[in-house]
Scaffold this motif. Structure first.
Motif, PDB file in Angstrom:
ATOM      1  N   GLY A 302      17.560  -9.569 -59.262  1.00 13.64           N
ATOM      2  CA  GLY A 302      18.873 -10.169 -59.452  1.00 13.64           C
ATOM      3  C   GLY A 302      19.972  -9.140 -59.397  1.00 13.64           C
ATOM      4  N   ILE A 303      21.167  -9.563 -59.761  1.00 12.35           N
ATOM      5  CA  ILE A 303      22.341  -8.689 -59.795  1.00 12.35           C
ATOM      6  C   ILE A 303      22.578  -8.269 -61.247  1.00 12.35           C
ATOM      7  CG2 ILE A 303      24.768  -8.411 -59.183  1.00 12.35           C
ATOM      8  CD1 ILE A 303      22.919  -9.000 -56.824  1.00 12.35           C
ATOM      9  N   TYR A 304      22.701  -6.981 -61.455  1.00 12.70           N
ATOM     10  CA  TYR A 304      22.867  -6.431 -62.801  1.00 12.70           C
ATOM     11  C   TYR A 304      24.140  -5.580 -62.878  1.00 12.70           C
ATOM     12  CZ  TYR A 304      18.037  -7.775 -63.883  1.00 12.70           C
ATOM     13  OH  TYR A 304      16.878  -8.488 -64.114  1.00 12.70           O
ATOM     14  N   TYR A 305      24.745  -5.609 -64.053  1.00 11.69           N
ATOM     15  CA  TYR A 305      25.961  -4.838 -64.332  1.00 11.69           C
ATOM     16  C   TYR A 305      25.567  -3.580 -65.084  1.00 11.69           C
ATOM     17  CZ  TYR A 305      30.565  -3.864 -66.509  1.00 11.69           C
ATOM     18  OH  TYR A 305      31.729  -3.289 -66.945  1.00 11.69           O
ATOM     19  N   LEU A 306      26.043  -2.421 -64.619  1.00 11.82           N
ATOM     20  CA  LEU A 306      25.660  -1.145 -65.213  1.00 11.82           C
ATOM     21  C   LEU A 306      26.474  -0.878 -66.477  1.00 11.82           C
ATOM     22  CD1 LEU A 306      25.373   1.020 -61.970  1.00 11.82           C
ATOM     23  CD2 LEU A 306      23.486   0.317 -63.464  1.00 11.82           C
ATOM     24  N   ASP A 307      25.816  -0.907 -67.628  1.00 10.39           N
ATOM     25  CA  ASP A 307      26.463  -0.622 -68.905  1.00 10.39           C
ATOM     26  C   ASP A 307      26.518   0.877 -69.191  1.00 10.39           C
ATOM     27  OD1 ASP A 307      26.891  -3.379 -69.920  1.00 10.39           O
ATOM     28  OD2 ASP A 307      24.702  -3.462 -69.834  1.00 10.39           O
ATOM     29  N   LYS A 308      25.496   1.611 -68.769  1.00 15.15           N
ATOM     30  CA  LYS A 308      25.449   3.050 -69.035  1.00 15.15           C
ATOM     31  C   LYS A 308      24.604   3.737 -67.975  1.00 15.15           C
ATOM     32  CE  LYS A 308      24.931   4.490 -73.286  1.00 15.15           C
ATOM     33  NZ  LYS A 308      24.349   4.865 -74.620  1.00 15.15           N
ATOM     34  N   VAL A 309      25.097   4.870 -67.485  1.00 11.27           N
ATOM     35  CA  VAL A 309      24.357   5.663 -66.494  1.00 11.27           C
ATOM     36  C   VAL A 309      24.334   7.114 -66.966  1.00 11.27           C
ATOM     37  CG1 VAL A 309      24.194   6.435 -64.097  1.00 11.27           C
ATOM     38  CG2 VAL A 309      25.087   4.147 -64.614  1.00 11.27           C
ATOM     39  N   THR A 310      23.147   7.693 -67.065  1.00 11.56           N
ATOM     40  CA  THR A 310      22.991   9.087 -67.474  1.00 11.56           C
ATOM     41  C   THR A 310      22.434   9.887 -66.305  1.00 11.56           C
ATOM     42  OG1 THR A 310      22.558   8.446 -69.768  1.00 11.56           O
ATOM     43  CG2 THR A 310      21.904  10.673 -69.111  1.00 11.56           C
ATOM     44  N   THR A 311      23.173  10.896 -65.878  1.00 18.81           N
ATOM     45  CA  THR A 311      22.740  11.749 -64.762  1.00 18.81           C
ATOM     46  C   THR A 311      22.444  13.141 -65.293  1.00 18.81           C
ATOM     47  OG1 THR A 311      24.216  10.496 -63.297  1.00 18.81           O
ATOM     48  CG2 THR A 311      23.320  12.580 -62.457  1.00 18.81           C
TER      49      THR A 311
END
Length: 425
Positions: A302-311
């Motif tokens: 499905g389509i998901y909204y990114l709440d947090k991204v750690t690089t």
């Protein structure tokens, strides 16, 4: 032969120290958050010569700016960079042996007026934008406001910092807020959730993943009681329906104000309904508040909204990203809101038809007719041709697995639990 590698760039108190620390940094981690808290940066540095215990010792409040650079990443000649932003040191740890220094920093700017001074104030006859503009001006920050004008008749800031107060105001009215690069950014999360996905992640892209679908802490509707400050009359505002109703105790200026607050609190709670997290090779498109498509898993697709991204970038030049996201399509921003309790939902039998109205989602239709929102996929599977044809007629590439449904569409509803087709025992 192509050698994929990642490097870091760091300026400390506006002095580029990248070459000085490149061989001693064992890990740099950048956390990009969509809303509700500040972005953060951490550096772990090997300190064999014990410089960071002496003259190089960081101080709280010091300024750091950072970026990550990626070379030959997806293919030979594929170079790109990620600006992490500006940060203020808020934590220093020294440990050993072997000696090391860990520096933690946050994106909240160095402004006592914004994040330290507690303030008490009655805000009257303003808009959310005007509140944000006054707070931003006092802190010397720019304001980027991408949302509707929301009137506020009366609101009390009670011994709160401007930062915490503005976060709470945005959450109360269903807006997202973050502080980034000396700017306060406020936007409508509903608009961002409706955007096209910036990238597609497939099953084979993951080194680790976790999908969770839960009813705990989620709701099919909300009920909010409030007293009209003008007339003194008590009212009840209801959103949605079903048997898992969130009871909201909140002051409101009017029916419209109550509607915004009830819908916002309901949607904030329901973000936990379906979530996905995972670890992948770093991608430049992975930015908090963007949407991504996930495929190859089956039902979790499905389509998901990114709440947090750690690089993260390590000393070897390797990099990875971890992310937390929630499934879009369950938002009730367009739900009908009335000043009296809604009627009990009708039960579906075999062969029931339903015509979509404004504010419907497959999630809410499933809850209304089938007693649980988790059977929404059955409704989509039964009506896939109709839903996809309608989405394409409205200019969409597809419906995003039933995310887009439109008023006037006639849906077939599967049998509720316990129903049997005619002639079967």
């Amino acid at each position: 032969m192509r050698t994929r590698r990642a490097e870091i760039g760091v300026s400390y108190e506006h002095v580029d120290i990248s070459s000085d620390i490149r061989d001693s940094v064992s890990l740099m981690s950048y956390v990009d958050v969509a809303s509700g808290e500040s972005d953060s940066l951490s550096l772990t540095i090997q300190d064999r010569e014990r410089k960071w215990m002496g003259g190089w010792m960081p101080q709280k409040g010091d300024h750091i700016s950072a970026e990550m650079r990626f070379y030959d990443w997806e293919s030979e000649g594929s170079h790109w960079g990620m600006k992490c932003g500006d940060f203020e040191v808020d934590e220093i740890k020294i440990s050993g042996p072997p000696a090391s220094c860990s520096i933690g920093a946050v994106s909240i700017p160095r402004s006592e007026a914004f994040n330290e001074e507690e303030r008490t104030k009655n805000w009257e006859d303003v808009t959310v934008r005007e509140i944000a503009a006054e707070i931003a001006g006092r802190a010397g920050l720019a304001l980027y406001y991408e949302a509707e004008e929301i009137p506020v008749k009366s609101l009390e800031q009670d011994k709160q910092t401007d930062c915490k107060f503005l976060y709470s105001v945005c959450e109360k009215y269903g807006l997202a807020m973050k502080v980034f690069a000396e700017k306060i950014i406020i936007f409508s999360e509903a608009v961002y959730e409706a955007a096209a996905p910036v990238t597609t992640l497939r099953y084979e892209d993951f080194s680790q993943y976790n999908y969770n679908s839960s009813l705990e802490g989620t709701y099919t509707g909300a009920k909010m009681s409030y007293t009209d400050p003008g007339t003194g009359e008590d009212h009840i505002v209801t959103v949605g329906g079903g048997d898992r109703i969130m009871e909201i105790n909140e002051e409101a200026d009017s029916a419209a104000d109550a509607q915004r607050k009830a819908v916002a609190e309901l949607n904030n709670a329901n973000k936990k309904a379906v979530t996905f997290s995972g670890t992948i090779m770093a991608r430049k498109e992975m930015l908090a508040s963007c949407c991504i498509a996930i495929t190859g898993f089956g039902k979790p697709d499905g389509i998901y909204y990114l709440d947090k991204v750690t690089t993260k970038v390590g000393s070897s030049g390797a990099s990875q990203q971890t992310f937390e996201a929630h499934l879009v399509g369950n938002r009730m921003d367009g739900a009908n809101v009335v000043l009296d309790p809604q009627k009990e939902p009708e039960e579906a039998g075999v062969g029931t038809e339903y015509t979509v109205v404004k504010g419907d989602t497959l999630w809410t239709i499933s809850e209304r007719f089938l007693g649980t929102p988790l059977r929404y996929a059955e409704i989509y599977d039964l009506n896939q041709d109709v839903i996809e044809a309608e989405a394409q007629s409205r200019g969409k590439k597809d419906s995003s697995n039933g995310h887009w449904i439109f008023p006037g569409t006639v849906l077939q509803i599967p049998a509720a639990e316990g129903d049997e087709p005619d002639g079967e025992q």
